[in-house]
Write a protein that holds these residues in place. Structure first.
Motif, mmCIF file in Angstrom:
data_model
loop_
_atom_site.group_PDB
_atom_site.id
_atom_site.type_symbol
_atom_site.label_atom_id
_atom_site.label_comp_id
_atom_site.label_asym_id
_atom_site.label_seq_id
_atom_site.Cartn_x
_atom_site.Cartn_y
_atom_site.Cartn_z
ATOM 1 N N ASP A 19 0.847 -1.300 -0.389
ATOM 2 C CA ASP A 19 -0.196 0.037 -0.044
ATOM 3 C C ASP A 19 0.841 1.408 -0.361
ATOM 4 O O ASP A 19 0.414 2.405 -1.099
ATOM 5 N N MET A 20 1.596 1.339 0.872
ATOM 6 C CA MET A 20 2.846 2.701 1.065
ATOM 7 C C MET A 20 3.773 2.998 -0.071
ATOM 8 O O MET A 20 4.329 3.400 -0.887
ATOM 9 N N THR A 21 3.527 1.577 -0.972
ATOM 10 C CA THR A 21 5.025 1.467 -2.417
ATOM 11 C C THR A 21 3.381 2.184 -3.649
ATOM 12 O O THR A 21 4.304 3.165 -4.129
ATOM 13 N N ALA A 22 2.342 1.501 -2.833
ATOM 14 C CA ALA A 22 1.693 2.475 -4.648
ATOM 15 C C ALA A 22 1.262 3.993 -3.824
ATOM 16 O O ALA A 22 1.096 4.691 -4.642
ATOM 17 N N PHE A 23 1.159 3.869 -2.344
ATOM 18 C CA PHE A 23 0.788 5.682 -2.614
ATOM 19 C C PHE A 23 2.029 6.178 -3.216
ATOM 20 O O PHE A 23 1.966 7.740 -4.119
ATOM 21 N N VAL A 24 3.641 5.627 -2.482
ATOM 22 C CA VAL A 24 4.538 7.284 -3.142
ATOM 23 C C VAL A 24 4.253 6.822 -4.667
ATOM 24 O O VAL A 24 5.261 7.753 -4.987
ATOM 25 N N GLN A 25 4.306 5.484 -5.408
ATOM 26 C CA GLN A 25 4.349 5.546 -6.809
ATOM 27 C C GLN A 25 3.601 7.183 -7.107
ATOM 28 O O GLN A 25 3.717 7.168 -8.054
#
Length: 90
Positions: free
Chosen positions: A15-21
């Motif tokens: 989730d954090m990776t998707a948010f940052v991307q």
């Protein structure tokens, strides 16, 4: 419980990776839009600059004529350092 915590941790990381991307993509899009806008305005100003200079020169010449100043300089001189002499007195 370790298996459940591990799944939550992986989901959290995903989730954090998707948010940052997503955030980076939005920032890149906004930056590109601003960059394009700045470039477009600068190009437009470069094309309009000679027209603005001509209008300014015409306004100056009109003001000089209204004031009765004779011997107005030609629209484009080679150097601004040349001495100005009244018309007909060479």
């Amino acid at each position: 419980m370790d298996g459940h915590d591990s799944e939550d941790s992986k989901q959290s990381t995903a989730d954090m990776t998707a948010f940052v991307q997503n955030l980076l993509q939005q920032m890149q899009s906004r930056f590109q839009t601003m960059s394009d806008s700045i470039i477009t305005k600068n190009i437009l100003n470069l094309f309009l600059l000679p027209l603005k200079i001509n209008e300014l020169e015409q306004s100056i010449n009109d003001l000089r004529a209204e004031m009765g100043v004779e011997g107005t300089p030609p629209p484009a001189s080679k150097s601004g350092d040349e001495p100005k002499t009244p018309a007909g007195s060479t």
